[in-house]
Enzyme design. Structure first.
Site, PDB file in Angstrom:
ATOM      1  N   GLU A 194     -27.127 -84.123  18.877  1.00  0.00           N
ATOM      2  CA  GLU A 194     -28.367 -84.902  19.127  1.00  0.00           C
ATOM      3  C   GLU A 194     -28.471 -85.253  20.614  1.00  0.00           C
ATOM      4  OE1 GLU A 194     -30.652 -85.576  16.721  1.00  0.00           O
ATOM      5  OE2 GLU A 194     -29.493 -85.301  14.881  1.00  0.00           O
TER       6      GLU A 194
HETATM    7  C1  LIG Z   1     -20.874 -79.769  14.183  1.00  0.00           C
HETATM    8  C2  LIG Z   1     -22.072 -79.439  14.998  1.00  0.00           C
HETATM    9  C3  LIG Z   1     -23.329 -79.451  14.419  1.00  0.00           C
HETATM   10  C4  LIG Z   1     -24.461 -79.113  15.178  1.00  0.00           C
HETATM   11  N1  LIG Z   1     -25.689 -79.060  14.572  1.00  0.00           N
HETATM   12  C5  LIG Z   1     -26.744 -78.548  15.254  1.00  0.00           C
HETATM   13  C6  LIG Z   1     -27.982 -78.307  14.592  1.00  0.00           C
HETATM   14  O1  LIG Z   1     -28.138 -78.562  13.389  1.00  0.00           O
HETATM   15  N2  LIG Z   1     -28.989 -77.779  15.318  1.00  0.00           N
HETATM   16  C7  LIG Z   1     -28.871 -77.481  16.638  1.00  0.00           C
HETATM   17  O2  LIG Z   1     -29.814 -77.004  17.227  1.00  0.00           O
HETATM   18  N3  LIG Z   1     -27.701 -77.709  17.299  1.00  0.00           N
HETATM   19  C8  LIG Z   1     -26.639 -78.225  16.639  1.00  0.00           C
HETATM   20  N4  LIG Z   1     -25.449 -78.437  17.282  1.00  0.00           N
HETATM   21  C9  LIG Z   1     -25.322 -78.107  18.684  1.00  0.00           C
HETATM   22  C10 LIG Z   1     -25.229 -79.335  19.568  1.00  0.00           C
HETATM   23  O3  LIG Z   1     -26.473 -79.967  19.607  1.00  0.00           O
HETATM   24  C11 LIG Z   1     -24.734 -78.872  20.948  1.00  0.00           C
HETATM   25  O4  LIG Z   1     -23.378 -78.514  20.792  1.00  0.00           O
HETATM   26  C12 LIG Z   1     -24.892 -79.944  21.994  1.00  0.00           C
HETATM   27  O5  LIG Z   1     -26.251 -80.122  22.289  1.00  0.00           O
HETATM   28  C13 LIG Z   1     -24.150 -79.606  23.286  1.00  0.00           C
HETATM   29  O6  LIG Z   1     -24.473 -78.317  23.734  1.00  0.00           O
HETATM   30  P1  LIG Z   1     -23.295 -77.290  24.139  1.00  0.00           P
HETATM   31  O7  LIG Z   1     -22.328 -77.273  23.011  1.00  0.00           O
HETATM   32  O8  LIG Z   1     -23.906 -76.021  24.547  1.00  0.00           O
HETATM   33  O9  LIG Z   1     -22.577 -77.959  25.356  1.00  0.00           O
HETATM   34  P2  LIG Z   1     -23.015 -77.831  26.891  1.00  0.00           P
HETATM   35  O10 LIG Z   1     -24.449 -78.067  27.014  1.00  0.00           O
HETATM   36  O11 LIG Z   1     -22.450 -76.569  27.430  1.00  0.00           O
HETATM   37  O12 LIG Z   1     -22.216 -79.051  27.482  1.00  0.00           O
HETATM   38  C14 LIG Z   1     -20.803 -79.020  27.756  1.00  0.00           C
HETATM   39  C15 LIG Z   1     -20.461 -80.303  28.503  1.00  0.00           C
HETATM   40  O13 LIG Z   1     -21.196 -80.339  29.734  1.00  0.00           O
HETATM   41  C16 LIG Z   1     -22.002 -81.487  29.787  1.00  0.00           C
HETATM   42  N5  LIG Z   1     -23.270 -81.175  30.430  1.00  0.00           N
HETATM   43  C17 LIG Z   1     -24.139 -80.201  30.131  1.00  0.00           C
HETATM   44  N6  LIG Z   1     -25.211 -80.259  30.931  1.00  0.00           N
HETATM   45  C18 LIG Z   1     -25.012 -81.294  31.756  1.00  0.00           C
HETATM   46  C19 LIG Z   1     -25.750 -81.884  32.809  1.00  0.00           C
HETATM   47  N7  LIG Z   1     -26.961 -81.461  33.165  1.00  0.00           N
HETATM   48  N8  LIG Z   1     -25.213 -82.934  33.461  1.00  0.00           N
HETATM   49  C20 LIG Z   1     -24.007 -83.430  33.105  1.00  0.00           C
HETATM   50  N9  LIG Z   1     -23.272 -82.937  32.106  1.00  0.00           N
HETATM   51  C21 LIG Z   1     -23.759 -81.878  31.444  1.00  0.00           C
HETATM   52  C22 LIG Z   1     -22.203 -81.920  28.339  1.00  0.00           C
HETATM   53  O14 LIG Z   1     -22.521 -83.293  28.229  1.00  0.00           O
HETATM   54  C23 LIG Z   1     -20.858 -81.569  27.743  1.00  0.00           C
HETATM   55  O15 LIG Z   1     -19.943 -82.593  27.988  1.00  0.00           O
HETATM   56  C24 LIG Z   1     -24.320 -78.803  16.542  1.00  0.00           C
HETATM   57  C25 LIG Z   1     -23.042 -78.827  17.134  1.00  0.00           C
HETATM   58  C26 LIG Z   1     -21.946 -79.120  16.382  1.00  0.00           C
HETATM   59  C27 LIG Z   1     -20.587 -79.098  17.037  1.00  0.00           C
END
Ligand SMILES: Cc1cc2nc3c(=O)[nH]c(=O)nc-3n(C[C@H](O)[C@H](O)[C@H](O)COP(=O)(O)OP(=O)(O)OC[C@H]3O[C@@H](n4cnc5c(N)ncnc54)[C@H](O)[C@@H]3O)c2cc1C
Length: 602
Positions: free
Chosen positions: A412
């Site tokens: 979220e």
């Molecule tokens: C169990 C689970 C259920 C999920 N369910 C859904 C779902 O139903 N639908 C859906 O669409 N998604 C879902 N997700 C995905 C989830 O929303 C994403 O994993 C989340 O938004 C983070 O994206 P990412 O994993 O690509 O991490 P990244 O975006 O790659 O982030 C990695 C790290 O870098 C940081 N970061 C990234 N950008 C910035 C920035 N601009 N400035 C500072 N820090 C930054 C982040 O805060 C994090 O600490 C789910 C994930 C999990 C693990």
């Protein structure tokens, strides 16, 4: 509950401007607290709590073993009880209730994290976009099935290369020449409910870089569900990748306007965030209850460990956290309800108006998400510690709760992204003149350089906390003012400063919300009967003040140097000056209260 007549409660909360808590004083009568629930809402809470206690909790092992047939059966039962249709208008088989009721359901159902995730994904991000943006035909086709749990919904925005950076997604949708279908190609990652969902809201790029949303049914040719992820926690929820390979979706399954999918994605997440907050509060109550029970039973050095001060301190921190979390969630939802009260979601053009009115509280929704998800982590961590060695093994619930809590700061919108949203949104509105933040900062800057800076004396049982809150607001504004003076429009490049300002805003809102709730309880029950609530508010306010002070110092140390640094630090010290709170005595009082009740209670 399924037979209960649906009601749109007009929220008695004040329709305050989003973000105005930083610069305005708020009265207890202006906010909604859990104590304001109507008889009908209490009945719904009872139904949802009993459903979770009697149906979900006994099935934990099966749920965690990914028995999705059982999970689907539980969702169906929740549907029969009316719990799945709270946000769906009556016209489409739902109950058409307000958002406070929706929060009541979210927190009452959420005693078990995996089921709570499944349930929330379905009723929130998997259903709400259709309620708000669906065409009449889409609503008629899908909402009745989603309301009963006959069909389960999912929301697919994230991709393997774009989670936080969701607008950079690579899935594409191309309209066929005859205009009858969209052809989708790409992949989605980590999609909750995938293993058993029937309907997926899938985001894809159309016309260059513009995002659009599509309703994709499970059995659509070219649509494949990948294998289950092996997760740290919420193992009983389903999380899979999706593969779209020349997947043909009828053009009428476009959700909302083509190229406006980002509005759907982000507006839904605002609501998702407060629902997640409500679910975390419900989860935290269960975790604390397990910890209290264990602390009372476990003996060491000839005593129950519940008698030790350091164990009591942890219990108090958890209880004060839950009290504050509830206050934050209901205050925020109350304001959103007040904003939506006179709006019929079924009228044409309603989606745009809903979007605008919900977005007004984007900063409060992000605060709820960040604060409550971190509170649940703190509670789960304390529970493991209270359980000692037993906290580290699967036999006791503390271990699972600790793993389960870890997801909430990630999905979220990660808590980093939400912190950036909080400061960025406040600053943007201030620059546009939509929130008189700059005028308040200017007034404060004039005030702090005056040698006669005095703090207004307050009266009443929470006078010390009122004063602390007023100072915290000034400190937060001072830090924001100093940072915006130094970096101007480049503040967004200074993420650590943005984060520290966000922490000031988060703690100010949390502090004010718990104080207002305690005051409201005093007004309703008298000071003696509201003793535990007052102690929790005092205990938490002292902790919040420390965070505001340390975050303020961090900002000033980064933006000033030399004489200016010394002058500004002197101002910080003046603004942060307050009488110390005896948190040890308060902690013991709170711990005794919850130990006697055997659970979180106020
Ligand atoms: C169990 C689970 C259920 C999920 N369910 C859904 C779902 O139903 N639908 C859906 O669409 N998604 C879902 N997700 C995905 C989830 O929303 C994403 O994993 C989340 O938004 C983070 O994206 P990412 O994993 O690509 O991490 P990244 O975006 O790659 O982030 C990695 C790290 O870098 C940081 N970061 C990234 N950008 C910035 C920035 N601009 N400035 C500072 N820090 C930054 C982040 O805060 C994090 O600490 C789910 C994930 C999990 C693990």
């Amino acid at each position: 509950m399924a037979t209960m007549e649906s009601t749109l409660h007009a929220s008695p909360a004040k329709r305050a401007k989003g973000g105005s808590f930083l610069i305005e004083e708020c009265e207890p009568r202006d906010v909604i607290t859990p104590e304001d629930l109507s008889e009908e809402q209490r009945q719904i809470a009872k139904t949802a709590t009993e459903f979770a206690r009697n149906e979900v909790m006994p099935a934990i092992r099966e749920i965690e073993a990914k028995n999705f047939v059982l999970t689907k059966g539980l969702l169906r039962k929740a549907g029969e009880l009316g719990l799945m249709g709270v946000d769906i208008p009556e016209l489409y088989g739902g109950m058409g209730m307000d958002k406070v009721t929706s929060a009541v359901v979210a927190e009452s159902v959420s005693q078990q994290a995996s089921f709570s995730t499944t349930f929330s994904a379905h009723v929130g991000i998997g259903t709400l976009p259709i309620v708000w943006y669906g065409t009449e035909a889409q609503k008629q086709k899908y909402l009745p099935k989603l309301a009963t749990g006959e069909w389960i919904g999912a929301y697919a925005l994230s991709e393997s290369t774009s989670g936080s950076d969701a607008l950079n997604c690579r899935t594409r949708a191309v309209l066929t020449e005859d205009g009858r279908n969209y052809v989708l190609n790409g992949e989605k990652m980590w999609i909750t409910n995938s293993s058993f969902a029937d309907l997926f809201i899938i985001f894809a790029k159309t016309e260059g870089e513009k995002l659009s949303a599509f309703l994709v049914e499970r059995n659509t040719p070219g649509f494949t569900i990948g294998p289950e992820e092996h997760k740290l926690g919420i193992r009983g929820s389903s999380t899979c990748p999706l593969i779209l390979s020349d997947c043909r979706v009828p053009a009428e399954n476009l959700l909302g306007e083509a190229g406006k999918g980002h509005h759907i994605a982000f507006n839904t997440l605002n609501i998702g965030r407060f629902k997640l907050g409500a679910a975390c509060v419900g989860g935290a109550r269960q975790v604390l209850q397990d910890a209290i029970q264990y602390a009372k039973e476990r003996k060491a050095f000839g005593k129950s460990i519940a008698e030790f001060g350091l164990i009591q301190e942890k219990l108090a921190e958890c209880a004060a956290g839950i009290f504050t979390g509830e206050a934050l969630v209901y205050r925020t939802i109350g304001m959103i309800d007040a904003a939506l009260a006179d709006l019929d979601p079924c009228i044409p053009g309603a989606s745009h108006e809903i979007e605008k009115r919900v977005e007004e509280y984007a900063v409060e929704c992000s605060i709820v998400k960040v604060w409550v998800s971190e509170m649940l982590q703190m509670v789960a961590n304390h529970s493991v510690q209270i359980h000692g060695g037993y906290g580290y093994v699967e036999e006791y619930p503390a271990e699972r709760a600790y793993r389960d809590a870890r997801i909430n700061p990630i999905f979220e919108g990660t808590n980093e992204i939400n912190r950036l949203i909080i400061t960025g949104w406040l600053m943007k509105r201030a620059m546009k003149g939509e929130l008189p933040l700059m005028a308040a900062i200017k007034q404060l800057m004039d005030e702090v350089i005056s040698p006669s800076l005095t703090d207004e004396e307050r009266e009443g049982p929470l006078a010390g906390e009122d004063k602390m809150l007023a100072q915290a607001k000034k400190l937060g504004l001072f830090a924001a003012g100093a940072a915006s003076q130094k970096y101007m429009l480049n503040l967004a490049d200074q993420q650590e400063v943005m984060g520290a300002i966000a922490d000031c805003a988060i703690e100010i809102y949390a502090m004010e919300s718990c104080i207002l709730r305690a005051k409201k309880l005093i007004d309703a029950k008298g000071e003696a009967a509201a003793g535990a609530a007052v102690a929790m508010a005092q205990f938490y306010a002292a902790q919040a003040m420390q965070t505001v002070e340390s975050s303020g110092r961090k900002v000033i140390a980064a933006v000033a140097e030399g004489d200016m640094l010394r002058t500004q630090m002197a101002i910080v010290r003046r603004l942060a000056k307050h009488d110390p709170t005896n948190t040890i005595a308060l902690g013991r009082q709170i711990a005794h209260h919850v130990l006697e009740a055997g659970r979180y209670a106020i």
